[in-house]
Write a protein that holds these residues in place. Structure first.
Motif, PDB file in Angstrom:
ATOM      1  N   PRO A 170       1.297  -0.999   0.350  1.00 47.64           N
ATOM      2  CA  PRO A 170      -0.145  -0.051   0.022  1.00 47.64           C
ATOM      3  C   PRO A 170       1.187   1.436  -0.099  1.00 47.64           C
ATOM      4  O   PRO A 170       2.230   1.116   0.862  1.00 47.64           O
ATOM      5  CB  PRO A 170      -0.331  -0.144   1.394  1.00 47.64           C
ATOM      6  N   GLY A 171       0.492   1.857  -0.622  1.00 42.86           N
ATOM      7  CA  GLY A 171       0.841   3.773  -0.989  1.00 42.86           C
ATOM      8  C   GLY A 171       0.791   4.181  -2.116  1.00 42.86           C
ATOM      9  O   GLY A 171      -0.208   3.745  -2.740  1.00 42.86           O
ATOM     10  N   GLY A 172       1.599   5.233  -1.813  1.00 45.24           N
ATOM     11  CA  GLY A 172       0.900   6.444  -3.114  1.00 45.24           C
ATOM     12  C   GLY A 172       2.371   8.021  -3.314  1.00 45.24           C
ATOM     13  O   GLY A 172       2.841   7.974  -2.268  1.00 45.24           O
ATOM     14  N   THR A 173       2.168   8.482  -4.242  1.00 43.39           N
ATOM     15  CA  THR A 173       2.681   9.386  -4.258  1.00 43.39           C
ATOM     16  C   THR A 173       1.613  10.705  -4.023  1.00 43.39           C
ATOM     17  O   THR A 173       0.666  10.447  -5.321  1.00 43.39           O
ATOM     18  CB  THR A 173       3.798   9.809  -5.744  1.00 43.39           C
ATOM     19  N   ASP A 174       2.543  11.895  -4.006  1.00 47.33           N
ATOM     20  CA  ASP A 174       1.091  12.601  -3.667  1.00 47.33           C
ATOM     21  C   ASP A 174       2.421  14.216  -4.481  1.00 47.33           C
ATOM     22  O   ASP A 174       3.374  14.620  -3.475  1.00 47.33           O
ATOM     23  CB  ASP A 174       0.908  13.359  -2.214  1.00 47.33           C
ATOM     24  N   VAL A 175       1.646  14.865  -5.350  1.00 48.15           N
ATOM     25  CA  VAL A 175       2.605  15.755  -5.817  1.00 48.15           C
ATOM     26  C   VAL A 175       1.366  17.428  -5.388  1.00 48.15           C
ATOM     27  O   VAL A 175      -0.264  16.944  -5.908  1.00 48.15           O
ATOM     28  CB  VAL A 175       2.908  16.064  -7.120  1.00 48.15           C
ATOM     29  N   ARG A 194      -6.067  10.442  -8.785  1.00 51.77           N
ATOM     30  CA  ARG A 194      -6.735  11.596  -8.857  1.00 51.77           C
ATOM     31  C   ARG A 194      -6.107  12.812  -7.818  1.00 51.77           C
ATOM     32  O   ARG A 194      -5.409  12.946  -7.335  1.00 51.77           O
ATOM     33  CB  ARG A 194      -7.779  10.863  -7.751  1.00 51.77           C
ATOM     34  N   PRO A 195      -7.320  13.949  -8.572  1.00 52.84           N
ATOM     35  CA  PRO A 195      -7.179  14.777  -7.700  1.00 52.84           C
ATOM     36  C   PRO A 195      -7.294  14.765  -6.007  1.00 52.84           C
ATOM     37  O   PRO A 195      -8.065  13.974  -5.302  1.00 52.84           O
ATOM     38  CB  PRO A 195      -8.473  15.923  -7.874  1.00 52.84           C
ATOM     39  N   THR A 196      -6.878  15.338  -5.163  1.00 54.06           N
ATOM     40  CA  THR A 196      -6.939  15.731  -3.917  1.00 54.06           C
ATOM     41  C   THR A 196      -6.679  17.650  -4.082  1.00 54.06           C
ATOM     42  O   THR A 196      -6.820  17.929  -4.377  1.00 54.06           O
ATOM     43  CB  THR A 196      -5.361  15.032  -3.073  1.00 54.06           C
ATOM     44  N   ALA A 197      -7.181  17.490  -2.049  1.00 55.85           N
ATOM     45  CA  ALA A 197      -7.045  18.886  -1.619  1.00 55.85           C
ATOM     46  C   ALA A 197      -6.217  19.783  -2.011  1.00 55.85           C
ATOM     47  O   ALA A 197      -6.019  21.223  -2.203  1.00 55.85           O
ATOM     48  CB  ALA A 197      -7.692  19.183  -0.370  1.00 55.85           C
ATOM     49  N   GLY A 198      -4.966  19.518  -1.690  1.00 56.58           N
ATOM     50  CA  GLY A 198      -3.398  19.580  -2.032  1.00 56.58           C
ATOM     51  C   GLY A 198      -2.820  19.665  -3.783  1.00 56.58           C
ATOM     52  O   GLY A 198      -2.015  20.343  -3.648  1.00 56.58           O
ATOM     53  N   GLY A 199      -3.357  18.375  -4.203  1.00 54.33           N
ATOM     54  CA  GLY A 199      -2.370  18.146  -5.730  1.00 54.33           C
ATOM     55  C   GLY A 199      -3.245  16.827  -6.664  1.00 54.33           C
ATOM     56  O   GLY A 199      -4.656  16.506  -6.233  1.00 54.33           O
ATOM     57  N   VAL A 200      -2.016  16.135  -6.114  1.00 55.14           N
ATOM     58  CA  VAL A 200      -2.592  14.855  -7.652  1.00 55.14           C
ATOM     59  C   VAL A 200      -1.682  13.752  -6.205  1.00 55.14           C
ATOM     60  O   VAL A 200      -0.810  13.673  -6.005  1.00 55.14           O
ATOM     61  CB  VAL A 200      -1.980  15.056  -8.527  1.00 55.14           C
ATOM     62  N   HIS A 201      -2.921  12.668  -6.263  1.00 52.76           N
ATOM     63  CA  HIS A 201      -2.630  11.936  -5.418  1.00 52.76           C
ATOM     64  C   HIS A 201      -2.311  10.400  -6.898  1.00 52.76           C
ATOM     65  O   HIS A 201      -3.197   9.813  -7.808  1.00 52.76           O
ATOM     66  CB  HIS A 201      -3.014  11.029  -4.982  1.00 52.76           C
ATOM     67  N   VAL A 202      -1.088   9.702  -6.946  1.00 47.96           N
ATOM     68  CA  VAL A 202      -0.621   8.892  -7.528  1.00 47.96           C
ATOM     69  C   VAL A 202      -0.819   7.178  -6.948  1.00 47.96           C
ATOM     70  O   VAL A 202       0.463   7.040  -6.279  1.00 47.96           O
ATOM     71  CB  VAL A 202       0.369   8.893  -8.991  1.00 47.96           C
ATOM     72  N   PRO A 203      -1.419   5.872  -7.196  1.00 46.68           N
ATOM     73  CA  PRO A 203      -0.889   4.935  -6.314  1.00 46.68           C
ATOM     74  C   PRO A 203      -0.413   3.756  -6.100  1.00 46.68           C
ATOM     75  O   PRO A 203      -0.172   4.553  -8.326  1.00 46.68           O
ATOM     76  CB  PRO A 203      -2.875   4.314  -5.926  1.00 46.68           C
ATOM     77  N   HIS A 204      -0.034   3.629  -5.303  1.00 45.65           N
ATOM     78  CA  HIS A 204       0.600   2.127  -6.040  1.00 45.65           C
ATOM     79  C   HIS A 204       0.063   1.136  -6.671  1.00 45.65           C
ATOM     80  O   HIS A 204      -1.030   1.028  -7.004  1.00 45.65           O
ATOM     81  CB  HIS A 204       1.609   1.317  -4.770  1.00 45.65           C
ATOM     82  N   PRO A 214       3.054  19.694 -15.220  1.00 49.90           N
ATOM     83  CA  PRO A 214       3.969  21.194 -14.856  1.00 49.90           C
ATOM     84  C   PRO A 214       3.340  22.490 -13.947  1.00 49.90           C
ATOM     85  O   PRO A 214       3.973  23.104 -13.936  1.00 49.90           O
ATOM     86  CB  PRO A 214       3.465  21.187 -16.185  1.00 49.90           C
ATOM     87  N   ALA A 215       2.543  22.091 -12.966  1.00 45.88           N
ATOM     88  CA  ALA A 215       2.509  22.291 -12.579  1.00 45.88           C
ATOM     89  C   ALA A 215       2.281  22.440 -11.029  1.00 45.88           C
ATOM     90  O   ALA A 215       2.182  23.347  -9.706  1.00 45.88           O
ATOM     91  CB  ALA A 215       0.404  22.738 -12.417  1.00 45.88           C
ATOM     92  N   ALA A 216       3.014  21.792 -10.679  1.00 42.94           N
ATOM     93  CA  ALA A 216       3.544  21.053  -9.178  1.00 42.94           C
ATOM     94  C   ALA A 216       4.082  21.993  -8.803  1.00 42.94           C
ATOM     95  O   ALA A 216       4.945  23.613  -9.428  1.00 42.94           O
ATOM     96  CB  ALA A 216       4.668  20.157 -10.007  1.00 42.94           C
ATOM     97  N   THR A 217       4.120  22.252  -7.450  1.00 44.36           N
ATOM     98  CA  THR A 217       4.389  23.767  -6.988  1.00 44.36           C
ATOM     99  C   THR A 217       6.026  23.615  -5.631  1.00 44.36           C
ATOM    100  O   THR A 217       6.325  24.837  -5.011  1.00 44.36           O
ATOM    101  CB  THR A 217       3.709  24.345  -6.096  1.00 44.36           C
ATOM    102  N   GLY A 218       6.383  22.514  -6.566  1.00 43.44           N
ATOM    103  CA  GLY A 218       7.706  21.837  -5.778  1.00 43.44           C
ATOM    104  C   GLY A 218       7.955  21.621  -4.116  1.00 43.44           C
ATOM    105  O   GLY A 218       8.451  21.315  -3.284  1.00 43.44           O
ATOM    106  N   ARG A 219       6.354  20.571  -4.457  1.00 42.17           N
ATOM    107  CA  ARG A 219       6.882  19.127  -3.678  1.00 42.17           C
ATOM    108  C   ARG A 219       6.218  17.685  -3.998  1.00 42.17           C
ATOM    109  O   ARG A 219       5.162  18.477  -4.431  1.00 42.17           O
ATOM    110  CB  ARG A 219       6.048  19.518  -1.785  1.00 42.17           C
ATOM    111  N   TRP A 220       6.745  17.119  -3.480  1.00 43.60           N
ATOM    112  CA  TRP A 220       6.158  15.601  -3.611  1.00 43.60           C
ATOM    113  C   TRP A 220       6.468  14.688  -2.598  1.00 43.60           C
ATOM    114  O   TRP A 220       8.047  15.230  -1.685  1.00 43.60           O
ATOM    115  CB  TRP A 220       6.829  14.935  -4.818  1.00 43.60           C
ATOM    116  N   SER A 221       5.460  13.793  -1.730  1.00 40.60           N
ATOM    117  CA  SER A 221       6.037  12.766  -0.949  1.00 40.60           C
ATOM    118  C   SER A 221       5.490  12.045  -1.094  1.00 40.60           C
ATOM    119  O   SER A 221       3.911  11.668  -1.971  1.00 40.60           O
ATOM    120  CB  SER A 221       4.908  13.070   0.017  1.00 40.60           C
ATOM    121  N   HIS A 222       6.379  10.111  -0.368  1.00 41.77           N
ATOM    122  CA  HIS A 222       5.831   9.536  -1.237  1.00 41.77           C
ATOM    123  C   HIS A 222       5.518   8.669   0.350  1.00 41.77           C
ATOM    124  O   HIS A 222       6.665   8.764   1.095  1.00 41.77           O
ATOM    125  CB  HIS A 222       7.135   8.459  -1.749  1.00 41.77           C
ATOM    126  N   THR A 223       5.100   7.644   0.366  1.00 34.66           N
ATOM    127  CA  THR A 223       4.383   7.107   1.605  1.00 34.66           C
ATOM    128  C   THR A 223       4.160   5.415   1.236  1.00 34.66           C
ATOM    129  O   THR A 223       3.170   5.230   0.347  1.00 34.66           O
ATOM    130  CB  THR A 223       2.537   7.882   2.116  1.00 34.66           C
TER     131      THR A 223
END
Length: 305
Positions: A170-175, A194-204, A214-223
């Motif tokens: 389980p997990g994924g990346t938020d941009v 899928r869109p989220t409140a703060g960006g985009v989530h890409v699940p495993h 192209p509109a990323a604002t300077g942060r990604w997180s992988h959980t």
């Protein structure tokens, strides 16, 4: 804060431990905390937990099917491609990806710094350096990338940092940023998102393909696996970026019955997600340089499907 292993350099402040192997393209091949264990994906068939090679390494070039994927975190030039001189024809390549980097070490009481520097690549004209800075009391590190034009001609490239993480649970990346997504490459398909409140989530997921943001604002997180790795960096809204303006890219792969002929016989070794930061395309006269700074933090957190 710096320890020396068999071909590896270890930075450790008690909260975070980094394992670097200069001879393997200047890669960061281990990132762990006492509680989370390993955060990066690493090819265990090629390296031990102590980052000792299980077989001889030789710098090489070729197609994606020839690439020896050790895993971890590395820096390449963008854009990638095999059709034109203004595209980086790798991985693999014998200098920036699989060549040996030199190491410069500064071990202070509260800060440890290791700078890994490539050879001069005649094809791109670039010399790359990766500066890792770990301070006491912080569960994170700063990575400063530099690309220097060591050739006698003007070149135009972007810095491209690639972090490989395991995607077998389980997990994924938020941009972070507006939900603008560009479908860049489909080996077996494009990753769903899928869109989220703060960006985009890409699940495993089981797919071989890549998305650009192209509109990323300077942060990604992988959980995943109970921990979260976050990378933060500056973006320039007025600058041109590679790959249809992508500031962040997410690539996913999983094992297949046969190599992908359409991708140079790429043969994925595992379920992997690559979280990639790109700098702006920069024109460099001989002797000029470009830089990109990435702040990396590790926190506890459960994976999202």
């Amino acid at each position: 804060m710096i320890e020396y292993g068999d071909g590896a350099l270890w930075l450790d402040n008690g909260l975070l431990r980094l394992g670097l192997v200069p001879s393997l393209g200047g890669r960061l091949l281990s990132l762990s905390t006492p509680d989370s264990g390993e955060l990066l994906w690493r090819n265990e068939e090629l390296l031990t937990d102590d980052l000792v090679l299980r077989r001889e390494h030789r710098p090489h070039g070729g197609t994606l099917g020839d690439w020896v994927n050790y895993g971890g975190d590395k820096t390449w030039p963008a854009p990638q491609g095999w059709e034109r001189e203004d595209q980086w024809a790798g991985p693999p390549d014998p200098v920036l990806d699989s060549g040996a980097y030199t190491a410069e070490v500064q071990d202070g009481a509260d800060t440890a710094v290791v700078t890994l520097t490539s050879g001069d690549d005649p094809r791109t004209g670039l010399r790359l350096s990766r500066r890792f800075e770990l301070t006491r009391g912080r569960c994170g590190y700063r990575l400063t990338l530099t690309g220097t034009n060591t050739s006698a001609r003007t070149v135009r490239w972007a810095l491209w940092n690639v972090t490989q993480l395991a995607a077998d649970g389980p997990g994924g990346t938020d941009v972070a940023g507006p939900p603008e997504v560009t479908e860049l490459l489909a080996g077996t398909g494009f990753p769903r998102w899928r869109p989220t409140a703060g960006g985009v989530h890409v699940p495993h997921q089981d797919v071989v393909g890549k998305l650009g943001f192209p509109a990323a604002t300077g942060r990604w997180s992988h959980t995943g696996n109970g921990s979260t790795l976050t990378q933060s960096f500056a973006v320039d809204p007025a600058a041109a970026y590679p790959d249809s303006g992508s500031r962040v890219e997410v690539w996913m792969e999983y094992p297949l019955p046969a190599p992908l002929a359409g991708l140079g016989d790429l043969d994925p070794p595992a379920r992997i997600v690559e979280c990639e930061v790109l700098g702006p395309l920069t024109t460099l006269a001989p002797g000029e340089r470009m830089t990109l700074t990435i702040d990396c933090e590790v926190t506890a957190g459960e994976g999202e499907g």
